[in-house]
Scaffold this motif. Sequence first.
Motif, PDB file in Angstrom:
ATOM      1  N   ASP A 126       0.860  -1.193   0.000  1.00 33.51           N
ATOM      2  CA  ASP A 126       0.000   0.000   0.000  1.00 33.51           C
ATOM      3  C   ASP A 126       0.893   1.239   0.000  1.00 33.51           C
ATOM      4  O   ASP A 126       1.745   1.400  -0.881  1.00 33.51           O
ATOM      5  CB  ASP A 126      -0.982  -0.066   1.188  1.00 33.51           C
ATOM      6  CG  ASP A 126      -2.243   0.760   0.928  1.00 33.51           C
ATOM      7  OD1 ASP A 126      -2.094   1.940   0.549  1.00 33.51           O
ATOM      8  OD2 ASP A 126      -3.363   0.256   1.103  1.00 33.51           O
ATOM      9  N   GLU A 144       0.051  -4.274   3.667  1.00 36.23           N
ATOM     10  CA  GLU A 144      -1.110  -4.051   4.523  1.00 36.23           C
ATOM     11  C   GLU A 144      -1.709  -5.328   5.106  1.00 36.23           C
ATOM     12  O   GLU A 144      -1.911  -5.445   6.294  1.00 36.23           O
ATOM     13  CB  GLU A 144      -2.180  -3.287   3.746  1.00 36.23           C
ATOM     14  CG  GLU A 144      -3.342  -2.838   4.629  1.00 36.23           C
ATOM     15  CD  GLU A 144      -4.415  -2.089   3.870  1.00 36.23           C
ATOM     16  OE1 GLU A 144      -4.575  -2.325   2.654  1.00 36.23           O
ATOM     17  OE2 GLU A 144      -5.116  -1.267   4.483  1.00 36.23           O
ATOM     18  N   CYS A 235      -1.592   0.727   6.262  1.00 40.31           N
ATOM     19  CA  CYS A 235      -2.325   1.176   5.076  1.00 40.31           C
ATOM     20  C   CYS A 235      -1.543   2.276   4.350  1.00 40.31           C
ATOM     21  O   CYS A 235      -0.546   2.034   3.710  1.00 40.31           O
ATOM     22  CB  CYS A 235      -3.709   1.614   5.514  1.00 40.31           C
ATOM     23  SG  CYS A 235      -4.756   2.089   4.162  1.00 40.31           S
ATOM     24  N   GLU A 250      -4.204   0.494  10.229  1.00 41.80           N
ATOM     25  CA  GLU A 250      -5.621   0.735   9.924  1.00 41.80           C
ATOM     26  C   GLU A 250      -6.528  -0.297  10.616  1.00 41.80           C
ATOM     27  O   GLU A 250      -6.863  -0.126  11.785  1.00 41.80           O
ATOM     28  CB  GLU A 250      -5.836   0.762   8.407  1.00 41.80           C
ATOM     29  CG  GLU A 250      -7.233   1.268   8.033  1.00 41.80           C
ATOM     30  CD  GLU A 250      -7.522   1.197   6.543  1.00 41.80           C
ATOM     31  OE1 GLU A 250      -6.848   0.453   5.822  1.00 41.80           O
ATOM     32  OE2 GLU A 250      -8.469   1.896   6.095  1.00 41.80           O
ATOM     33  N   ASP A 348     -10.595   5.658   8.675  1.00 44.72           N
ATOM     34  CA  ASP A 348     -11.400   5.028   7.626  1.00 44.72           C
ATOM     35  C   ASP A 348     -12.404   4.044   8.193  1.00 44.72           C
ATOM     36  O   ASP A 348     -12.144   2.848   8.271  1.00 44.72           O
ATOM     37  CB  ASP A 348     -10.500   4.339   6.601  1.00 44.72           C
ATOM     38  CG  ASP A 348     -11.325   3.680   5.518  1.00 44.72           C
ATOM     39  OD1 ASP A 348     -12.557   3.879   5.493  1.00 44.72           O
ATOM     40  OD2 ASP A 348     -10.743   2.949   4.694  1.00 44.72           O
ATOM     41  N   GLU A 426     -10.394   8.391   3.638  1.00 42.35           N
ATOM     42  CA  GLU A 426      -9.199   7.636   3.224  1.00 42.35           C
ATOM     43  C   GLU A 426      -8.031   8.627   3.191  1.00 42.35           C
ATOM     44  O   GLU A 426      -7.841   9.381   4.122  1.00 42.35           O
ATOM     45  CB  GLU A 426      -9.457   6.921   1.887  1.00 42.35           C
ATOM     46  CG  GLU A 426     -10.622   5.928   1.975  1.00 42.35           C
ATOM     47  CD  GLU A 426     -10.203   4.467   1.974  1.00 42.35           C
ATOM     48  OE1 GLU A 426      -9.054   4.160   2.319  1.00 42.35           O
ATOM     49  OE2 GLU A 426     -11.043   3.619   1.624  1.00 42.35           O
ATOM     50  N   ASP A 523      -9.679   6.759  -3.186  1.00 38.91           N
ATOM     51  CA  ASP A 523      -9.023   6.262  -1.962  1.00 38.91           C
ATOM     52  C   ASP A 523      -7.645   6.909  -1.818  1.00 38.91           C
ATOM     53  O   ASP A 523      -7.469   7.869  -1.082  1.00 38.91           O
ATOM     54  CB  ASP A 523      -8.970   4.729  -2.059  1.00 38.91           C
ATOM     55  CG  ASP A 523      -8.467   4.079  -0.792  1.00 38.91           C
ATOM     56  OD1 ASP A 523      -7.671   4.698  -0.074  1.00 38.91           O
ATOM     57  OD2 ASP A 523      -8.851   2.927  -0.504  1.00 38.91           O
TER      58      ASP A 523
HETATM   59 FE1  FEO Z   1      -6.314   0.523   3.766  1.00 38.25          FE
HETATM   60 FE2  FEO Z   1      -8.810   2.658   4.102  1.00 38.25          FE
HETATM   61  O1  FEO Z   1      -7.629   1.688   3.173  1.00 38.25           O
END
Ligand code: FEO
Length: 628
Positions: A126, A144, A235, A250, A348, A426, A523
């Motif tokens: 990510d 992630e 994330c 996250e 998020d 996000e 995102d």
């Molecule tokens: Fe890992 Fe909110 O995306």
Amino acid sequence: MRDYNQPSFDGFDDINNPKPAENDFDAIVESAISRRGFLSGVLTFGAGSFIMGTSPLISTAEAMTDSFGFQAIAANTFDTITVPEGYSWEMLVHWGDPLWSSAAPFNEVTRGTATSQATAFGDNNDGMATFMVEGHQLIVVNNEYTNRGTIFGNREKGKPETDDDIRKGMAAHGISVMEIAQVDGSWQIVQDSPWNRRITANTEMLLTGPAAGHSLMRTDADPSGTRSLGTWNNCGNGQTPWGTYLTCEENFNGYFSSSDDALKLPPRFTRYGIGHKDWGYAWAKTDERFDISKHPNEPNRAGYVVEIDPSNPNSTPKKRTALGRFKHENAELVLASDNRVVVYLGDDERGEFLYRYVSDSPYLEGQDTSELLAKGTLYVAKFTDNQRGAWLPLTPETTGMSEAEICIHTRQAGSIVGATTMDRPEWVAANPQSIEVYVALTNNKNRGKKTNAGGDATPVGGPNPRANNRYGQIVRWIPDMQDHGSDEFSWHIYALAGNPDVHEDDRAGSANINSGNMFNAPDGLNFDTQGRLWIQTDGKYSNKGDFAGMGNNQMLVGDPTTGEIRRFLVGPRECEITGMTWSQDRKTAFVGVQHPGERGGSNFPFGGNHVPRSGIVAITRNDGQEIG
Ligand code: FEO
Ligand code: CA
Ligand code: CA
Ligand code: CA
């Protein structure tokens, strides 16, 4: 049968940690909304400067010289990467590629072991950033999570069967630090570089800031409450001017479970979706600290922003509790006019909040930076419908909580001061060319229907203008007095995603959305040095119904001035495009491809019957010019 039906993290929480049923809002009035221009707060860009979509009259030569530097590409559902004419791509690294020459190469049959995975690039990359250290170029990348159907695709049910499987999963999470170099024009990982490092769910971390040492942070294994093991579900990211990397924890909740089915779940668990069941990783089976019935404080030690010094492979990563505990997306760091450090942070989850951290002391080049992310004030955003907003401080005075409690139970603190419930914040990105900040609000099917897990209402309006928001929006705010340190701001909606081919109401999107550039679920957001906004999507890729014509997940570029948005890249099937950074000479853009084939429908990038592999794509211009 392999289990490809692993729900999303949100889906998991919906099933296992359901939110209260309905908002008590008789007051939600859906005003008659006509398409485009209809909602207060949707920015209308200056007439004349705005081009609707891509003009077929723009030649490639002209396109390369305009502010975008490329001609938009069409949506597609190919199982590969598509980039505009004049650009090329290659893979830099894939899940399972060894970082050391002595390590085992990726094995498609076993899909690796705990040992091989601990010495290889992690899964589902990510956020990422590049660094120059002693003349060597490093890339630091979040890994992630894992998709069970892929990483355990060698197992009959696509689930971990052995302790080694579980440990393999733990090793596939975390961060990969790697030296990279261009050899004969082709980007490669420099195996055996002294800076190469894997940080996993078992790496020792230092807890810093107001929560460090607090009784809520103490466990049997760490009575001091200052040292924890591991980071996971990393994330988005951030980067500091003093050369460190920020990684954001996250969906940390999905790894904890309870061996006691009767365990009562207090609000401090339920607000964060911590329940009896984990997300299928079974970590508590090999490591008891993930069993909340035995170690109820362990979840308090996850959900933070972690600072890593990539120049020192022996350094201990620091969890920065001062930046709050929630489902951190990324950490966008800028400086206020007086050089105090400002970090914008999204939480998020449906109906959760947007935050800002401001350090007590200014950043001064060459001075001590160790306390800049440890001592400061956390704020939460309150938006009002008149296009104005304010940052509300989270302090003992405003919340009735201690500083440590604010850093641990941050969501509850935000609820107490009346923060605005958002449509899943996000990434946040700040324009380097002007004092303005953007956040991607990816979608929220509960908007106007259900409260968040803390019982806060989710009324339709302001920056969250659509009930049952399936497409998402990008909101921009401008701090007062052109200062990120100001406590008030103005805001408007930069883009309301939608499908103008299918809908004529507000689901058609804002005026800068058209048949040629439509997308859903914005995102990742990243600005390049020229002030162009790169938008990445993590949306529905059915290409049918509400999503017809949008194709696979993708990356687009937005012009902040004109509002025009052009599609730059389309990813392979069933992937998300997330994470972006540039080579130090800005001639290569690195872009993340996460979970291709998450439902079993991709063999990216090798095709045939090969195992799908997440990885990093290196994109260059064929004319060798900078890409941003
Ligand atoms: Fe890992 Fe909110 O995306
Ligand atoms: Ca994301
Ligand atoms: Ca997402
Ligand atoms: Ca994803």
